[in-house]
Design a protein around this motif. Sequence first.
Motif, PDB file in Angstrom:
ATOM      1  N   LEU A 162      -3.475   3.044 -11.589  1.00  0.00           N
ATOM      2  CA  LEU A 162      -3.125   2.788 -10.191  1.00  0.00           C
ATOM      3  C   LEU A 162      -4.321   3.071  -9.284  1.00  0.00           C
ATOM      4  O   LEU A 162      -4.649   2.290  -8.400  1.00  0.00           O
ATOM      5  N   ARG A 163      -4.952   4.217  -9.556  1.00  0.00           N
ATOM      6  CA  ARG A 163      -6.044   4.647  -8.694  1.00  0.00           C
ATOM      7  C   ARG A 163      -7.211   3.681  -8.718  1.00  0.00           C
ATOM      8  O   ARG A 163      -7.884   3.459  -7.727  1.00  0.00           O
ATOM      9  N   PHE A 164      -7.471   3.114  -9.905  1.00  0.00           N
ATOM     10  CA  PHE A 164      -8.592   2.190 -10.017  1.00  0.00           C
ATOM     11  C   PHE A 164      -8.115   0.745  -9.975  1.00  0.00           C
ATOM     12  O   PHE A 164      -8.664  -0.118 -10.655  1.00  0.00           O
ATOM     13  N   SER A 165      -7.070   0.515  -9.216  1.00  0.00           N
ATOM     14  CA  SER A 165      -6.440  -0.799  -9.051  1.00  0.00           C
ATOM     15  C   SER A 165      -6.521  -1.669 -10.300  1.00  0.00           C
ATOM     16  O   SER A 165      -7.161  -2.710 -10.317  1.00  0.00           O
ATOM     17  N   GLU A 191       2.558   1.728  -3.301  1.00  0.00           N
ATOM     18  CA  GLU A 191       1.573   2.192  -4.272  1.00  0.00           C
ATOM     19  C   GLU A 191       1.296   3.683  -4.085  1.00  0.00           C
ATOM     20  O   GLU A 191       1.224   4.437  -5.051  1.00  0.00           O
ATOM     21  N   ALA A 192       1.174   4.096  -2.825  1.00  0.00           N
ATOM     22  CA  ALA A 192       0.928   5.502  -2.524  1.00  0.00           C
ATOM     23  C   ALA A 192       2.101   6.360  -2.997  1.00  0.00           C
ATOM     24  O   ALA A 192       1.911   7.434  -3.585  1.00  0.00           O
ATOM     25  N   ILE A 249      -1.575   6.899 -13.757  1.00  0.00           N
ATOM     26  CA  ILE A 249      -2.144   7.351 -12.487  1.00  0.00           C
ATOM     27  C   ILE A 249      -3.550   6.776 -12.303  1.00  0.00           C
ATOM     28  O   ILE A 249      -3.879   6.214 -11.257  1.00  0.00           O
ATOM     29  N   GLU A 250      -4.380   6.906 -13.348  1.00  0.00           N
ATOM     30  CA  GLU A 250      -5.748   6.403 -13.256  1.00  0.00           C
ATOM     31  C   GLU A 250      -5.777   4.886 -13.075  1.00  0.00           C
ATOM     32  O   GLU A 250      -6.603   4.347 -12.360  1.00  0.00           O
ATOM     33  N   TYR A 298       2.046   6.620  -6.734  1.00  0.00           N
ATOM     34  CA  TYR A 298       0.948   7.498  -7.110  1.00  0.00           C
ATOM     35  C   TYR A 298       1.370   8.954  -6.973  1.00  0.00           C
ATOM     36  O   TYR A 298       1.202   9.767  -7.874  1.00  0.00           O
ATOM     37  N   TRP A 338     -14.167   7.385 -16.843  1.00  0.00           N
ATOM     38  CA  TRP A 338     -15.233   7.614 -15.872  1.00  0.00           C
ATOM     39  C   TRP A 338     -16.602   7.131 -16.314  1.00  0.00           C
ATOM     40  O   TRP A 338     -17.347   6.564 -15.533  1.00  0.00           O
ATOM     41  N   MET A 378       1.939  11.647  -9.946  1.00  0.00           N
ATOM     42  CA  MET A 378       1.103  12.838  -9.858  1.00  0.00           C
ATOM     43  C   MET A 378       1.955  14.099  -9.930  1.00  0.00           C
ATOM     44  O   MET A 378       1.639  15.039 -10.659  1.00  0.00           O
ATOM     45  N   ARG A 422       0.840  -1.203   0.000  1.00  0.00           N
ATOM     46  CA  ARG A 422       0.000   0.000   0.000  1.00  0.00           C
ATOM     47  C   ARG A 422       0.877   1.256   0.000  1.00  0.00           C
ATOM     48  O   ARG A 422       0.619   2.224  -0.708  1.00  0.00           O
TER      49      ARG A 422
END
Length: 193
Positions: A48-51, A6-7, A45-46, A10, A85, A14, A3
Motif C-alpha cells: 500500500l505504502r509503495f502504491s 487508502e489511509a 502495508i508496504e 493503511y 528497500w 498497521m 486517498r
Amino acid sequence: SDRKREANDYISLMAKLIRMNLDTASESYIRLDDEIQRLDLYLQIEKLRFSEKFDYKITTGSKIDPVAIMIPNMIIQPFVENSIWHGIMPSSRNGFIKLSFNFEDVTVDNKTYKFFTIRIIDNGIGLTQAQKNKKDGHISKGIQIIQERLILLSKESKLPRPIFEDLNSNNKDTQGTEVVLSIPPELYKIISN
C-alpha cells in the motif's frame, strides 16, 4: 475519496500488525501460521505504502503444517524489509517477493538433519548492485542482530550454525537476490496439534 480509504486501510493494517507484534514481543518462539499472518500484514502495508510497486507470494511445502511448527520469533521480517528497500525500490521494474517455508535435508559431518528452511527471493536489483548503493558495505543492524542471535542459540545446542547464503544468481538475465535461512532441528519445535 480513494486517498482517504487508502489511509484508513493503511492505519487499520498497521494497528493489526502492531498488536500482533506486541502480543508476541516477549515470546522467543512463534507459531509458523502466526508468523505467516504477520509477514502477510507487513507485506500488505508496504505494498500500500509503495502504491503497489510489487507483488508477493508466501508458500509452504507439502510437509509443513504451519499450526504445528514453532520457529524463533522476529527473524524473517528484516530480510523481507531488506528485499523491499534495497532490492525492489531502487529497481525500475515491478517487484516480486517470494517467501517459502520448507523442510530440507542438510548433511553435517556425515549426519543428516532436517532443517527448516526459509527462502526470501526477490527480483530486485541484486546484491552486487545493492551493495554499491549502500554506504561502506553496510549490513542492516536488524540482520546482524538476527545472525548473532541464531548463532548464539545454535552454539548453546552444539548444532551446525544456521546457514546464511545471500545468492546473486550467476545468470546474467535474471536479477535479484535469494536469502536462505536454514534453521537446525534444535531451533524449531514441532508441537502436536
